[in-house]
Design an enzyme around this catalytic site. Structure first.
Site, PDB file in Angstrom:
ATOM      1  N   THR A 134     -12.505  -6.686  -0.586  1.00 55.39           N
ATOM      2  CA  THR A 134     -12.051  -6.333   0.765  1.00 55.39           C
ATOM      3  C   THR A 134     -12.959  -5.304   1.430  1.00 55.39           C
ATOM      4  OG1 THR A 134     -10.245  -5.223   1.945  1.00 55.39           O
ATOM      5  CG2 THR A 134     -10.517  -4.617  -0.336  1.00 55.39           C
ATOM      6  N   ASP A 135     -12.931  -5.287   2.762  1.00 59.17           N
ATOM      7  CA  ASP A 135     -13.687  -4.260   3.499  1.00 59.17           C
ATOM      8  C   ASP A 135     -13.026  -2.877   3.374  1.00 59.17           C
ATOM      9  OD1 ASP A 135     -11.425  -4.687   5.082  1.00 59.17           O
ATOM     10  OD2 ASP A 135     -12.536  -5.017   6.948  1.00 59.17           O
ATOM     11  N   LYS A 163      -9.127  -1.848  -5.547  1.00 61.02           N
ATOM     12  CA  LYS A 163     -10.134  -2.883  -5.286  1.00 61.02           C
ATOM     13  C   LYS A 163     -11.540  -2.296  -5.454  1.00 61.02           C
ATOM     14  CE  LYS A 163      -9.652  -6.644  -4.050  1.00 61.02           C
ATOM     15  NZ  LYS A 163      -9.443  -7.932  -4.780  1.00 61.02           N
TER      16      LYS A 163
HETATM   17  P1  NAD Z   1      -1.852 -12.679  -1.801  1.00 64.17           P
HETATM   18  O1  NAD Z   1      -1.062 -11.466  -2.099  1.00 64.17           O
HETATM   19  O2  NAD Z   1      -1.388 -13.623  -0.742  1.00 64.17           O
HETATM   20  O3  NAD Z   1      -2.021 -13.548  -3.134  1.00 64.17           O
HETATM   21  C1  NAD Z   1      -2.323 -12.975  -4.372  1.00 64.17           C
HETATM   22  C2  NAD Z   1      -2.114 -14.035  -5.446  1.00 64.17           C
HETATM   23  O4  NAD Z   1      -2.440 -13.443  -6.716  1.00 64.17           O
HETATM   24  C3  NAD Z   1      -0.671 -14.534  -5.545  1.00 64.17           C
HETATM   25  O5  NAD Z   1      -0.649 -15.944  -5.661  1.00 64.17           O
HETATM   26  C4  NAD Z   1      -0.144 -13.878  -6.814  1.00 64.17           C
HETATM   27  O6  NAD Z   1       0.857 -14.626  -7.477  1.00 64.17           O
HETATM   28  C5  NAD Z   1      -1.418 -13.775  -7.646  1.00 64.17           C
HETATM   29  N1  NAD Z   1      -1.335 -12.708  -8.649  1.00 64.17           N
HETATM   30  C6  NAD Z   1      -0.944 -11.415  -8.450  1.00 64.17           C
HETATM   31  N2  NAD Z   1      -0.974 -10.734  -9.606  1.00 64.17           N
HETATM   32  C7  NAD Z   1      -1.407 -11.595 -10.555  1.00 64.17           C
HETATM   33  C8  NAD Z   1      -1.654 -11.483 -11.950  1.00 64.17           C
HETATM   34  N3  NAD Z   1      -1.446 -10.325 -12.583  1.00 64.17           N
HETATM   35  N4  NAD Z   1      -2.104 -12.550 -12.625  1.00 64.17           N
HETATM   36  C9  NAD Z   1      -2.311 -13.743 -11.974  1.00 64.17           C
HETATM   37  N5  NAD Z   1      -2.075 -13.911 -10.661  1.00 64.17           N
HETATM   38  C10 NAD Z   1      -1.630 -12.855  -9.955  1.00 64.17           C
HETATM   39  O7  NAD Z   1      -3.322 -12.161  -1.505  1.00 64.17           O
HETATM   40  P2  NAD Z   1      -4.396 -12.672  -0.430  1.00 64.17           P
HETATM   41  O8  NAD Z   1      -4.134 -12.024   0.856  1.00 64.17           O
HETATM   42  O9  NAD Z   1      -4.501 -14.129  -0.507  1.00 64.17           O
HETATM   43  O10 NAD Z   1      -5.714 -11.995  -1.049  1.00 64.17           O
HETATM   44  C11 NAD Z   1      -6.473 -12.670  -2.042  1.00 64.17           C
HETATM   45  C12 NAD Z   1      -7.650 -11.799  -2.421  1.00 64.17           C
HETATM   46  O11 NAD Z   1      -8.480 -11.565  -1.290  1.00 64.17           O
HETATM   47  C13 NAD Z   1      -7.261 -10.426  -2.953  1.00 64.17           C
HETATM   48  O12 NAD Z   1      -8.134 -10.099  -4.009  1.00 64.17           O
HETATM   49  C14 NAD Z   1      -7.473  -9.497  -1.775  1.00 64.17           C
HETATM   50  O13 NAD Z   1      -7.786  -8.202  -2.216  1.00 64.17           O
HETATM   51  C15 NAD Z   1      -8.635 -10.161  -1.082  1.00 64.17           C
HETATM   52  N6  NAD Z   1      -8.716  -9.958   0.376  1.00 64.17           N
HETATM   53  C16 NAD Z   1      -7.635 -10.218   1.185  1.00 64.17           C
HETATM   54  C17 NAD Z   1      -7.760 -10.100   2.567  1.00 64.17           C
HETATM   55  C18 NAD Z   1      -6.621 -10.403   3.493  1.00 64.17           C
HETATM   56  O14 NAD Z   1      -6.748 -10.177   4.705  1.00 64.17           O
HETATM   57  N7  NAD Z   1      -5.494 -10.918   3.032  1.00 64.17           N
HETATM   58  C19 NAD Z   1      -8.982  -9.690   3.122  1.00 64.17           C
HETATM   59  C20 NAD Z   1     -10.053  -9.411   2.260  1.00 64.17           C
HETATM   60  C21 NAD Z   1      -9.908  -9.566   0.896  1.00 64.17           C
HETATM   61  O1  DAU Z   2      -9.108  -5.505   5.690  1.00 67.65           O
HETATM   62  C1  DAU Z   2      -8.766  -6.409   4.687  1.00 67.65           C
HETATM   63  C2  DAU Z   2      -7.350  -6.150   4.226  1.00 67.65           C
HETATM   64  O2  DAU Z   2      -6.495  -6.612   5.286  1.00 67.65           O
HETATM   65  C3  DAU Z   2      -6.995  -6.848   2.925  1.00 67.65           C
HETATM   66  O3  DAU Z   2      -7.803  -6.338   1.891  1.00 67.65           O
HETATM   67  C4  DAU Z   2      -5.515  -6.650   2.584  1.00 67.65           C
HETATM   68  O4  DAU Z   2      -5.192  -7.374   1.416  1.00 67.65           O
HETATM   69  C5  DAU Z   2      -4.698  -7.158   3.750  1.00 67.65           C
HETATM   70  O5  DAU Z   2      -3.331  -6.934   3.502  1.00 67.65           O
HETATM   71  C6  DAU Z   2      -5.119  -6.488   5.052  1.00 67.65           C
HETATM   72  O6  DAU Z   2      -4.758  -5.073   5.024  1.00 67.65           O
HETATM   73  P1  DAU Z   2      -4.138  -4.332   6.307  1.00 67.65           P
HETATM   74  O7  DAU Z   2      -3.400  -3.155   5.841  1.00 67.65           O
HETATM   75  O8  DAU Z   2      -5.173  -4.159   7.356  1.00 67.65           O
HETATM   76  O9  DAU Z   2      -3.140  -5.511   6.813  1.00 67.65           O
HETATM   77  P2  DAU Z   2      -1.634  -5.441   7.383  1.00 67.65           P
HETATM   78  O10 DAU Z   2      -1.334  -6.796   7.923  1.00 67.65           O
HETATM   79  O11 DAU Z   2      -0.703  -4.853   6.395  1.00 67.65           O
HETATM   80  O12 DAU Z   2      -1.762  -4.432   8.585  1.00 67.65           O
HETATM   81  C7  DAU Z   2      -2.627  -4.696   9.670  1.00 67.65           C
HETATM   82  C8  DAU Z   2      -2.506  -3.530  10.634  1.00 67.65           C
HETATM   83  O13 DAU Z   2      -1.194  -3.540  11.212  1.00 67.65           O
HETATM   84  C9  DAU Z   2      -2.653  -2.181   9.975  1.00 67.65           C
HETATM   85  O14 DAU Z   2      -3.322  -1.288  10.874  1.00 67.65           O
HETATM   86  C10 DAU Z   2      -1.213  -1.707   9.757  1.00 67.65           C
HETATM   87  C11 DAU Z   2      -0.485  -2.335  10.923  1.00 67.65           C
HETATM   88  N1  DAU Z   2       0.931  -2.721  10.680  1.00 67.65           N
HETATM   89  C12 DAU Z   2       1.207  -3.462   9.568  1.00 67.65           C
HETATM   90  C13 DAU Z   2       2.507  -3.824   9.292  1.00 67.65           C
HETATM   91  C14 DAU Z   2       2.841  -4.626   8.049  1.00 67.65           C
HETATM   92  C15 DAU Z   2       1.919  -2.368  11.572  1.00 67.65           C
HETATM   93  O15 DAU Z   2       1.635  -1.727  12.606  1.00 67.65           O
HETATM   94  N2  DAU Z   2       3.198  -2.732  11.299  1.00 67.65           N
HETATM   95  C16 DAU Z   2       3.543  -3.438  10.192  1.00 67.65           C
HETATM   96  O16 DAU Z   2       4.752  -3.737  10.005  1.00 67.65           O
END
Ligand code: NAD
Ligand code: DAU
Length: 351
Positions: A134-135, A163
């Site tokens: 992640t960033d 991370k």
């Molecule tokens: P998510 O929470 O939707 O999914 C995570 C998955 O990992 C789930 O299916 C969960 O069951 C599985 N998991 C959790 N713990 C586990 C374990 N101990 N063993 C096996 N499986 C396990 O997450 P996401 O948003 O899809 O993110 C996926 C990856 O990308 C993460 O590594 C996250 O850090 C990274 N990432 C996410 C974002 C974002 O915006 N969501 C951005 C950048 C990077």
């Molecule tokens: O930047 C990459 C990351 O983006 C990933 O590594 C994470 O897994 C992913 O969850 C996401 O993190 P953020 O914290 O940026 O995402 P989130 O959707 O939780 O929040 C986005 C923005 O909105 C953040 O500034 C917090 C704000 N927020 C979030 C929630 C859940 C609110 O204002 N209200 C809320 O209820």
């Protein structure tokens, strides 16, 4: 790596992982794709019903922290590569329960690295470990500047610290043992199958149900949003083309303050639900800010563009409309994931 690869994709039942699994299963019928997932609250096999019967797809339920299970999986499938996405991913949950994040994100990553180190010994140049990160490891930006691949790590939340730690371990396994490791650090993703604890799907669900939209602080924090399928395409490009030891930043060139994003979403939802303009925006509720809330993220993805020719494909407005359409068309999916444990989480987090 051979052309008929066997790849373990961890976290394939989650949001991004399911898009990566779908892409690899459909685009590479000659590969065998093993989806290793613990099915935590965030993992959902309903994310993959369209490909679950594909002949090149196998699901394995298990925990990446379970040494015996992970070692046995490497023996069973002799994979050519791992694409590692499994993680605890929600910042707010990491504030409430940091230890779980250390376990899965740090110990789980090292468990996988170690299994790969032993299984691939003597053949590291033909086996790849790709770590999806992640960033947030770079910390927070002020009004100016962007994260590049050389920005110093400065994580602030337990999630981003875990991370960052996992990234360091991946680099250490490359530098120490000579394993072929690559890392990518991506900005905020959005799209279908996103668990409704995160800002966009949570707001869609609340607007749909005429519930308050909780905006932290004044809504001034900035995120750089990327269409999840563009992230999956970047992972595909990096997995196949990156040189060993490389890191790539992935981002949408698409910065929005949270409050502007929510206003755009409200406008789209009013239109889709045939509500009078302003109905959804009236639900906006400013709530207590997230502790240690990073002000701004912005990714400079020039390296990925120049070296591998990757660019985001979708404009945000178009992507957000498609996302809203998906949630409105998949009411059963949304109802299933917001029943039970979600209600308790929501109450603890917001009330
Ligand atoms: P998510 O929470 O939707 O999914 C995570 C998955 O990992 C789930 O299916 C969960 O069951 C599985 N998991 C959790 N713990 C586990 C374990 N101990 N063993 C096996 N499986 C396990 O997450 P996401 O948003 O899809 O993110 C996926 C990856 O990308 C993460 O590594 C996250 O850090 C990274 N990432 C996410 C974002 C974002 O915006 N969501 C951005 C950048 C990077
Ligand atoms: O930047 C990459 C990351 O983006 C990933 O590594 C994470 O897994 C992913 O969850 C996401 O993190 P953020 O914290 O940026 O995402 P989130 O959707 O939780 O929040 C986005 C923005 O909105 C953040 O500034 C917090 C704000 N927020 C979030 C929630 C859940 C609110 O204002 N209200 C809320 O209820």
């Amino acid at each position: 790596m051979s052309t008929n690869k066997t790849i373990i994709i961890t976290g394939g039942a989650g949001f991004i992982g399911s898009h990566v699994v779908r892409r690899f299963v459909n685009n590479y019928p000659q590969y065998k794709i093993i989806n290793l997932d613990k099915l935590t609250y965030a993992g959902n096999l309903a994310n993959l019903t369209d490909i679950e019967k594909a002949p090149n797809y196998i699901f394995e339920k298990g925990d990446i922290c379970d040494v015996a299970f992970v070692d046995a999986l490497f023996q069973k499938y002799t994979p050519d590569a791992v694409i590692h996405l499994a993680a605890e991913s929600h910042v707010d949950r990491s504030i409430a329960n940091p230890v779980e994040f250390v376990m899965t994100n740090v110990v789980g990553t090292v468990t996988l690295l170690n299994a790969a180190r032993h299984a691939w010994k003597g053949a590291y140049d033909t086996h790849r470990f790709y770590h999806v990160s992640t960033d947030e490891v770079y910390g927070a930006l002020g009004a100016e500047g962007m994260f590049t691949e050389t920005t110093a790590y400065d994580p602030h939340s337990p999630y981003s610290a875990s991370k960052a730690s996992s990234d360091h371990f991946v680099r250490a396994y490359h530098d120490t043992y000579g394993m072929d490791c690559v890392i990518s650090n991506c900005s905020n993703n959005y799209g279908s199958h996103h668990f409704p604890e995160k800002l966009i799907p949570l707001s869609i669900n609340n607007i749909k149900n005429m519930k308050p939209i909780p905006v932290y602080g004044k809504g001034e924090n900035v995120r750089d949003w990327l269409w999840v399928e563009d992230h999956a395409r970047a992972i595909d490009d990096i997995f196949h083309k990156a040189k060993t030891g490389k890191t790539y930043n992935i981002g949408g060139h698409n910065e929005w303050t949270n409050i502007d994003l929510i206003h755009l979403l409200c406008k789209i939802m009013d239109k889709k639900l045939n509500r009078a303009e302003g109905t959804s925006a009236a639900l906006i509720t400013f709530v207590t800010d997230r502790a240690g809330h990073d002000l701004r993220y912005a990714i400079d993805a020039t390296t990925l563009k120049e070296e591998l020719g990757w660019l985001p494909s979708l404009q945000f407005e178009e992507g957000l409309e498609k996302t809203v359409d998906w949630y409105l068309e998949n009411e059963e999916w949304l109802n299933n994931v917001t029943s039970g444990a979600y209600q308790k989480y929501y109450e603890n987090q917001y009330n």
